[in-house]
Design a protein around this motif. Structure first.
Motif, PDB file in Angstrom:
ATOM      1  N   GLY A 115     -39.428  13.019 136.890  1.00 32.10           N
ATOM      2  CA  GLY A 115     -38.905  11.774 137.433  1.00 32.10           C
ATOM      3  C   GLY A 115     -37.572  11.297 136.737  1.00 32.10           C
ATOM      4  O   GLY A 115     -36.614  10.920 137.529  1.00 32.10           O
ATOM      5  N   GLN A 116     -37.536  11.699 135.756  1.00 33.83           N
ATOM      6  CA  GLN A 116     -36.242  11.429 134.956  1.00 33.83           C
ATOM      7  C   GLN A 116     -35.076  12.278 135.402  1.00 33.83           C
ATOM      8  O   GLN A 116     -33.998  11.682 135.463  1.00 33.83           O
ATOM      9  CB  GLN A 116     -36.405  11.550 133.495  1.00 33.83           C
ATOM     10  CG  GLN A 116     -36.688  13.030 133.015  1.00 33.83           C
ATOM     11  CD  GLN A 116     -36.744  13.066 131.538  1.00 33.83           C
ATOM     12  OE1 GLN A 116     -35.935  12.572 130.989  1.00 33.83           O
ATOM     13  NE2 GLN A 116     -37.753  13.965 131.002  1.00 33.83           N
ATOM     14  N   TYR A 117     -35.553  13.497 135.877  1.00 36.25           N
ATOM     15  CA  TYR A 117     -34.341  14.250 136.344  1.00 36.25           C
ATOM     16  C   TYR A 117     -34.182  13.973 137.911  1.00 36.25           C
ATOM     17  O   TYR A 117     -32.879  13.940 138.302  1.00 36.25           O
ATOM     18  CB  TYR A 117     -34.617  15.951 136.179  1.00 36.25           C
ATOM     19  CG  TYR A 117     -34.985  16.298 134.919  1.00 36.25           C
ATOM     20  CD1 TYR A 117     -33.848  16.322 134.149  1.00 36.25           C
ATOM     21  CD2 TYR A 117     -36.414  16.162 134.331  1.00 36.25           C
ATOM     22  CE1 TYR A 117     -33.802  16.856 132.702  1.00 36.25           C
ATOM     23  CE2 TYR A 117     -36.282  16.886 133.095  1.00 36.25           C
ATOM     24  CZ  TYR A 117     -35.194  16.966 132.414  1.00 36.25           C
ATOM     25  OH  TYR A 117     -35.493  17.262 130.880  1.00 36.25           O
ATOM     26  N   LEU A 118     -35.217  13.404 138.572  1.00 36.89           N
ATOM     27  CA  LEU A 118     -34.733  12.933 140.135  1.00 36.89           C
ATOM     28  C   LEU A 118     -33.872  11.938 140.072  1.00 36.89           C
ATOM     29  O   LEU A 118     -33.451  11.650 140.946  1.00 36.89           O
ATOM     30  CB  LEU A 118     -36.242  12.599 140.526  1.00 36.89           C
ATOM     31  CG  LEU A 118     -37.028  13.856 140.952  1.00 36.89           C
ATOM     32  CD1 LEU A 118     -38.670  13.391 141.398  1.00 36.89           C
ATOM     33  CD2 LEU A 118     -36.579  14.738 142.074  1.00 36.89           C
ATOM     34  N   ASP A 119     -34.357  10.943 139.053  1.00 42.26           N
ATOM     35  CA  ASP A 119     -33.518   9.618 138.972  1.00 42.26           C
ATOM     36  C   ASP A 119     -32.095   9.974 138.515  1.00 42.26           C
ATOM     37  O   ASP A 119     -30.978   9.583 139.053  1.00 42.26           O
ATOM     38  CB  ASP A 119     -33.959   8.740 137.880  1.00 42.26           C
ATOM     39  CG  ASP A 119     -33.559   7.382 137.917  1.00 42.26           C
ATOM     40  OD1 ASP A 119     -32.647   7.092 139.178  1.00 42.26           O
ATOM     41  OD2 ASP A 119     -33.549   6.935 137.009  1.00 42.26           O
ATOM     42  N   ALA A 120     -32.030  10.964 137.471  1.00 41.43           N
ATOM     43  CA  ALA A 120     -30.613  11.173 137.012  1.00 41.43           C
ATOM     44  C   ALA A 120     -29.732  12.282 137.910  1.00 41.43           C
ATOM     45  O   ALA A 120     -28.442  11.874 137.895  1.00 41.43           O
ATOM     46  CB  ALA A 120     -30.623  11.778 135.573  1.00 41.43           C
ATOM     47  N   TRP A 121     -30.362  13.148 138.271  1.00 45.79           N
ATOM     48  CA  TRP A 121     -29.478  14.053 139.217  1.00 45.79           C
ATOM     49  C   TRP A 121     -29.291  13.729 140.737  1.00 45.79           C
ATOM     50  O   TRP A 121     -28.336  13.825 141.264  1.00 45.79           O
ATOM     51  CB  TRP A 121     -30.373  15.154 139.091  1.00 45.79           C
ATOM     52  CG  TRP A 121     -30.219  16.083 137.890  1.00 45.79           C
ATOM     53  CD1 TRP A 121     -29.493  15.664 136.765  1.00 45.79           C
ATOM     54  CD2 TRP A 121     -30.963  17.130 137.603  1.00 45.79           C
ATOM     55  NE1 TRP A 121     -29.749  16.449 135.703  1.00 45.79           N
ATOM     56  CE2 TRP A 121     -30.793  17.414 136.131  1.00 45.79           C
ATOM     57  CE3 TRP A 121     -31.973  17.981 138.093  1.00 45.79           C
ATOM     58  CZ2 TRP A 121     -31.135  18.350 135.359  1.00 45.79           C
ATOM     59  CZ3 TRP A 121     -32.524  19.100 137.320  1.00 45.79           C
ATOM     60  CH2 TRP A 121     -32.117  19.272 136.011  1.00 45.79           C
ATOM     61  N   PHE A 122     -30.423  12.974 141.282  1.00 49.90           N
ATOM     62  CA  PHE A 122     -30.327  12.670 142.820  1.00 49.90           C
ATOM     63  C   PHE A 122     -30.529  11.166 143.009  1.00 49.90           C
ATOM     64  O   PHE A 122     -30.309  10.735 144.081  1.00 49.90           O
ATOM     65  CB  PHE A 122     -31.524  13.437 143.359  1.00 49.90           C
ATOM     66  CG  PHE A 122     -31.506  14.785 143.312  1.00 49.90           C
ATOM     67  CD1 PHE A 122     -30.588  15.719 143.652  1.00 49.90           C
ATOM     68  CD2 PHE A 122     -32.375  15.511 142.347  1.00 49.90           C
ATOM     69  CE1 PHE A 122     -30.645  17.084 143.464  1.00 49.90           C
ATOM     70  CE2 PHE A 122     -32.602  16.830 142.276  1.00 49.90           C
ATOM     71  CZ  PHE A 122     -31.460  17.636 142.763  1.00 49.90           C
ATOM     72  N   GLY A 123     -30.757  10.270 142.031  1.00 49.40           N
ATOM     73  CA  GLY A 123     -30.885   9.057 142.281  1.00 49.40           C
ATOM     74  C   GLY A 123     -32.161   8.526 142.907  1.00 49.40           C
ATOM     75  O   GLY A 123     -32.410   7.493 143.576  1.00 49.40           O
ATOM     76  N   VAL A 124     -33.291   9.561 142.861  1.00 52.38           N
ATOM     77  CA  VAL A 124     -34.482   9.067 143.456  1.00 52.38           C
ATOM     78  C   VAL A 124     -35.486   8.577 142.477  1.00 52.38           C
ATOM     79  O   VAL A 124     -35.702   9.056 141.493  1.00 52.38           O
ATOM     80  CB  VAL A 124     -34.830  10.581 143.948  1.00 52.38           C
ATOM     81  CG1 VAL A 124     -36.438  10.485 144.746  1.00 52.38           C
ATOM     82  CG2 VAL A 124     -33.950  11.059 145.223  1.00 52.38           C
ATOM     83  N   SER A 125     -35.970   7.542 142.876  1.00 50.27           N
ATOM     84  CA  SER A 125     -37.148   6.733 142.261  1.00 50.27           C
ATOM     85  C   SER A 125     -38.397   6.563 143.049  1.00 50.27           C
ATOM     86  O   SER A 125     -38.302   5.877 143.909  1.00 50.27           O
ATOM     87  CB  SER A 125     -36.493   5.503 141.323  1.00 50.27           C
ATOM     88  OG  SER A 125     -37.588   4.946 140.719  1.00 50.27           O
ATOM     89  N   LEU A 126     -39.455   7.232 142.775  1.00 51.27           N
ATOM     90  CA  LEU A 126     -40.650   7.233 143.677  1.00 51.27           C
ATOM     91  C   LEU A 126     -41.357   6.021 143.282  1.00 51.27           C
ATOM     92  O   LEU A 126     -42.092   5.575 144.230  1.00 51.27           O
ATOM     93  CB  LEU A 126     -41.340   8.433 143.601  1.00 51.27           C
ATOM     94  CG  LEU A 126     -40.772   9.822 144.277  1.00 51.27           C
ATOM     95  CD1 LEU A 126     -41.428  10.792 144.206  1.00 51.27           C
ATOM     96  CD2 LEU A 126     -40.556   9.343 145.670  1.00 51.27           C
ATOM     97  N   PRO A 127     -41.879   5.612 142.165  1.00 53.19           N
ATOM     98  CA  PRO A 127     -42.755   4.434 141.617  1.00 53.19           C
ATOM     99  C   PRO A 127     -42.214   3.348 142.400  1.00 53.19           C
ATOM    100  O   PRO A 127     -41.161   3.002 142.457  1.00 53.19           O
ATOM    101  CB  PRO A 127     -42.710   4.507 140.233  1.00 53.19           C
ATOM    102  CG  PRO A 127     -42.070   5.968 139.664  1.00 53.19           C
ATOM    103  CD  PRO A 127     -41.092   6.243 140.824  1.00 53.19           C
ATOM    104  N   PHE A 128     -43.202   2.680 142.698  1.00 53.67           N
ATOM    105  CA  PHE A 128     -43.117   1.105 143.390  1.00 53.67           C
ATOM    106  C   PHE A 128     -42.247   1.191 144.638  1.00 53.67           C
ATOM    107  O   PHE A 128     -41.483   0.483 144.947  1.00 53.67           O
ATOM    108  CB  PHE A 128     -42.218   0.045 142.520  1.00 53.67           C
ATOM    109  CG  PHE A 128     -43.192   0.099 141.077  1.00 53.67           C
ATOM    110  CD1 PHE A 128     -44.602  -0.027 140.915  1.00 53.67           C
ATOM    111  CD2 PHE A 128     -42.708   0.891 139.992  1.00 53.67           C
ATOM    112  CE1 PHE A 128     -45.425  -0.199 139.637  1.00 53.67           C
ATOM    113  CE2 PHE A 128     -43.336   0.755 138.731  1.00 53.67           C
ATOM    114  CZ  PHE A 128     -44.532   0.607 138.464  1.00 53.67           C
ATOM    115  N   THR A 129     -42.196   2.509 145.349  1.00 52.25           N
ATOM    116  CA  THR A 129     -41.543   2.382 146.590  1.00 52.25           C
ATOM    117  C   THR A 129     -42.709   2.944 147.732  1.00 52.25           C
ATOM    118  O   THR A 129     -43.852   3.233 147.379  1.00 52.25           O
ATOM    119  CB  THR A 129     -40.520   3.448 146.704  1.00 52.25           C
ATOM    120  OG1 THR A 129     -41.009   4.724 146.449  1.00 52.25           O
ATOM    121  CG2 THR A 129     -39.518   2.981 145.424  1.00 52.25           C
ATOM    122  N   THR A 130     -42.294   2.733 149.033  1.00 50.50           N
ATOM    123  CA  THR A 130     -43.033   3.448 149.987  1.00 50.50           C
ATOM    124  C   THR A 130     -43.302   4.810 150.120  1.00 50.50           C
ATOM    125  O   THR A 130     -44.400   5.309 150.280  1.00 50.50           O
ATOM    126  CB  THR A 130     -42.319   3.051 151.480  1.00 50.50           C
ATOM    127  OG1 THR A 130     -42.395   1.572 151.662  1.00 50.50           O
ATOM    128  CG2 THR A 130     -43.307   3.388 152.669  1.00 50.50           C
TER     129      THR A 130
END
Length: 259
Positions: A115-130
């Motif tokens: 998740g840290q790479y998804l957030d840093a590289w693509f701006g994607v954060s999955l927790p607490f989302t649909t």
């Protein structure tokens, strides 16, 4: 001539039926039918129902895209460690859903391994989302699809695939034109089980995606929340979830599973 079933089997079977049906019957008896229209027309109910159907359907689609190839791998190849792989694939079936949610949080969370790479590289954060709801539901539901499809593949006659291969068909063509149609009832049965499991998912969802109305609050989470504030609403939501599940399962069973 029809033989009467032995009493020693008939009695436990009757108790088993009662054990499964009496709680549901009790819930129906406690349903506030006079307030049904009022409670069902509440915006929160429609919102939770739409979100539940959407997330369960998307999770089933994810499971089909990933689970059918995985089932084929387990049934038709001799990859090293296949037994261990099969056991690992079915772990979410017996794992407490909350533990699954914690595992997802530590892998796909903002500070997780992936998740840290998804957030840093693509701006994607999955927790607490649909999207996080879909991921959590797919995680717990996919083994039901894999087990069903693998069983269907093992029961299918491989001679048709061998005949198609000897006629020059590629492996992808054999899979698409011969294998998949022959196990289609098993795939549909697995998808139905997968969808039903995803629709009722609670533990992994609330742990990984939270309980935010309109975004992550599916029907099971709304039932839990309403149980503390408005028990009548919780019963109506439960009955609605029960009706949707039974109606879909009955329709698909008539059309596909008994085919």
């Amino acid at each position: 001539m029809t033989r009467r079933p032995p009493l020693v089997l008939l009695l436990p079977a009757a108790v088993g039926v009662a054990f499964l049906l009496v709680p549901l019957l009790g819930m129906l008896l406690r349903t506030p039918w006079d307030r049904l229209g009022e409670l069902l027309s509440a915006p929160l109910v429609g919102q939770a129902l739409r979100l539940s159907l959407l997330c369960a359907s998307l999770a089933t689609l994810v499971c089909l895209l990933l689970g059918v190839p995985l089932a084929w791998l387990l049934a038709r190849t001799r990859v090293p460690g296949r037994g261990v792989l099969r056991a690992l694939v079915t772990v979410p079936m017996v794992l407490p859903p909350v533990v699954g949610g914690v595992a997802l949080l530590y892998v796909l969370g903002r500070r997780g391994l992936v998740g840290q790479y998804l957030d840093a590289w693509f701006g994607v954060s999955l927790p607490f989302t649909t999207a996080g709801v879909v991921v959590a539901e797919a995680f717990v539901a996919m083994p039901f699809l894999v087990v069903s499809v693998e069983g269907a593949l093992r029961g299918a006659d491989p001679r048709y695939e061998e005949a198609a291969a000897t006629l020059g068909a590629s492996r992808w063509t054999v899979f698409r034109r011969v294998t998949l149609p022959s196990v289609l009832p098993g795939v549909v049965a697995g998808a139905v089980l997968c969808w039903a499991r995803a629709l009722g998912e609670f533990g992994a969802t609330i742990t990984f995606a939270g309980n935010f109305p309109g975004r992550t609050a599916t029907m099971p989470l709304s039932v839990y929340l309403a149980l503390e504030t408005d028990p009548d609403a919780a019963i109506v939501l439960s009955v609605l979830l029960l009706v949707v599940s039974v109606a879909l399962l009955a329709a698909l069973r008539e059309r596909w599973i008994t085919a």
